[in-house]
Design an enzyme around this catalytic site. Structure first.
Site, short mmCIF file in Angstrom:
data_model
loop_
_atom_site.label_atom_id
_atom_site.label_comp_id
_atom_site.label_asym_id
_atom_site.label_seq_id
_atom_site.Cartn_x
_atom_site.Cartn_y
_atom_site.Cartn_z
N SER A 263 -3.88 28.69 54.71
CA SER A 263 -3.74 29.52 55.92
C SER A 263 -3.35 30.83 55.99
CB SER A 263 -2.60 28.70 56.87
OG SER A 263 -2.39 29.26 58.22
N GLY B 41 -4.12 25.98 58.60
CA GLY B 41 -3.98 24.80 57.88
C GLY B 41 -4.09 23.30 58.38
N GLN C 130 2.26 26.65 52.31
CA GLN C 130 3.39 27.41 52.06
C GLN C 130 3.46 27.99 50.67
OE1 GLN C 130 5.96 28.61 54.01
NE2 GLN C 130 5.26 27.31 55.79
N ASN D 11 7.55 23.16 53.65
CA ASN D 11 7.65 24.35 54.46
C ASN D 11 9.18 24.17 54.83
OD1 ASN D 11 6.45 21.78 55.67
ND2 ASN D 11 6.87 22.53 57.63
N THR E 191 -20.07 29.80 65.14
CA THR E 191 -19.96 31.15 64.38
C THR E 191 -18.66 31.87 63.70
OG1 THR E 191 -21.55 31.84 66.28
CG2 THR E 191 -20.40 33.83 65.30
N HIS F 253 -1.77 32.98 58.35
CA HIS F 253 -0.81 33.48 59.32
C HIS F 253 0.39 33.33 58.43
CE1 HIS F 253 1.27 30.02 61.36
NE2 HIS F 253 -0.07 29.74 61.01
N CYS G 66 14.36 19.34 67.82
CA CYS G 66 14.85 19.56 69.23
C CYS G 66 13.88 20.15 70.06
CB CYS G 66 16.05 19.90 69.35
SG CYS G 66 17.39 19.24 68.95
C1 LIG Z 1 2.13 26.04 58.71
C2 LIG Z 1 1.91 24.85 57.85
C3 LIG Z 1 0.60 24.06 58.16
C4 LIG Z 1 -0.16 24.52 59.20
O1 LIG Z 1 -0.97 25.65 59.40
P1 LIG Z 1 -1.62 26.38 60.56
O2 LIG Z 1 -2.52 27.34 60.08
O3 LIG Z 1 -0.44 26.90 61.41
O4 LIG Z 1 -2.38 25.43 61.40
C5 LIG Z 1 0.22 22.97 57.45
N1 LIG Z 1 1.04 22.81 56.28
C6 LIG Z 1 2.03 23.46 55.83
C7 LIG Z 1 3.09 22.94 54.83
C8 LIG Z 1 2.39 24.61 56.72
O5 LIG Z 1 3.54 24.99 56.35
#
Ligand SMILES: *Cc1c(COP(=O)(O)O)cnc(C)c1O
Length: 395
Positions: A202, A73, A182, A154, A240, A204, A328
């Site tokens: 993204s 992301g 998200q 998020n 790659t 994950h 924090c």
């Molecule tokens: C997690 C997140 C990202 C970043 O994605 P990554 O794959 O962790 O770099 C960007 N935007 C939002 C809203 C996210 O929640």
């Protein structure tokens, strides 16, 4: 510590079993380079990458030629902003409109682009974290080249009126980028209907592996290439391909599509149960984000008179993983920019906790979380100097 409850799915998610099984084949069995087209092993890898591309494209109603794989992301967000800014260099277009509640991948990229003479307008949000469409229209200048608004936040889960923003961008001939990291898998995304030109994704956050994501780039949008090198990803993003990661991303999207409505309905029910449970059992709380236009897995409350970090420590002792509304952890004492943008004062923002559930969570887990929070908040408030001062004042 009997129970282990992971309620931080906005930070990342467990890789699904089906996803992992599919990925494993591409480490040691089908390990060819997708650019090696003269033998079977290379062609197998290429085919796997292109299948994933088709799955992702179909999921957001795009053409497969409009999907580019990235390292996640953050990379997609960087590419969208820098790619559009550099493509417009010296063309009299140097203005971006975004919001105060974007992910740092957007905000810090806008700050960086200042060096190159790019100006950014950061739109305010209301107390629910919602963008105002009139304010957006007023921010548009002749030099505006890009509007970048996240689909869903998020931290507080608020879902923006993306289609209406897309219409405004289209009317003015401005490129429209959406950070949908998200939203993907939780909200129906249709890049055609919603007039989206660029979209960040993204893996994950939806049960796929870390370090891979995607970008939708509408055909015809003028954007600079991001990684210079070989011809991979139509020359726009060289290197790659992470075949096993891309395969995992594709599988995660396939699963998300398969059980979409059922999953969203179930999550929404659990989310509402958690919201109601906290509201009805703990006094002096404020729900952050929109009451209904919010992600089906997001619950974010501020608990007056207590510190988010202390809540997290006690939750961890009970086996519950969650997230707080302050930064924090990143070495700063400032509360989250998102909570401040919604108008919360520093004290209240500091006492914020975000729970983000997954389909692994049960009703029993939700009730356990409410009970645990009730105990923790009562205990912390007993010790809270702020709370005791206020109680004294009331007497
Ligand atoms: C997690 C997140 C990202 C970043 O994605 P990554 O794959 O962790 O770099 C960007 N935007 C939002 C809203 C996210 O929640």
């Amino acid at each position: 510590m009997s129970r282990k409850l992971y309620l931080d799915n906005a930070a990342t998610t467990r890789v699904k079993k089906e996803v992992l099984d599919e990925m494993l084949k591409y480490f040691s069995e089908f390990y060819g380079n997708p650019s090696s087209q003269l033998y079977e092993l290379g062609r197998k890898s290429k085919e796997a990458v292109e299948n994933a591309r088709k799955t992702v494209a179909d999921f957001i109603n795009a053409d497969e030629k409009e999907i580019y794989f990235t390292a996640g992301g953050s990379e997609s967000d960087n590419w969208a902003l820098k790619g559009i800014a550099f493509a417009n260099f010296n063309k009299g277009k140097n203005h971006i409109i975004t919001t105060k509640i974007e992910h740092h991948a957007i905000l810090h990229t806008c700050e960086y682009l200042k060096k190159f003479g790019i100006e950014t307008t950061y739109l305010d949000v209301d107390k629910y974290g919602m963008v105002d469409l009139d304010e957006l229209k007023e921010a548009i200048r002749p030099e505006t080249m890009l509007i970048s608004v996240m689909y869903a936040n998020n931290e507080i889960g608020t879902i923006q009126p993306i289609e209406q923003i897309g219409e405004i961008a289209k009317e003015h001939g401005i490129t429209f980028h959406v950070d949908a990291v998200q939203a993907l898998g939780s909200v129906r995304i249709d890049v055609k209907k919603q007039h989206i030109d660029l979209l960040s994704m993204s893996a994950h956050k939806i049960g796929g592996p870390k370090g891979v994501g995607g970008m939708f780039i509408r055909r015809g949008v003028k954007i600079d290439n991001f990684i210079h090198g070989g011809a991979q990803e139509r020359g726009k993003r060289a290197g790659t391909e992470g075949v096993q990661n891309i395969v995992g991303f594709g599988k995660a999207v396939e699963i998300a599509e398969r059980d979409f409505d059922k999953r969203v309905e179930r999550l929404t029910g659990l989310r509402n149960r958690l919201i109601e449970g906290i509201k009805n059992n703990i006094p002096d709380v404020v729900l952050n984000g929109h009451p209904t236009k919010r992600l089906p897995n997001n619950v974010n409350f501020s608990y007056k008179y207590v510190e988010g970090e202390s809540i997290l420590l006690l939750l961890d002792m009970e086996g519950i993983a969650a997230s707080s509304g302050s930064a924090c952890t990143s070495g700063s004492l400032d509360p989250s920019h998102v909570l401040l943008a919604t108008g919360l004062d520093h004290g209240t923002a500091h006492g914020s906790i975000r729970f983000t559930i997954s389909e692994e969570v049960t009703e029993e887990d939700v009730d356990f979380t409410v009970e645990t929070m009730k105990k923790i908040i009562a205990r912390l408030r007993e010790m809270s100097p702020i709370k005791n001062d206020e109680d004294l004042l009331k007497k």
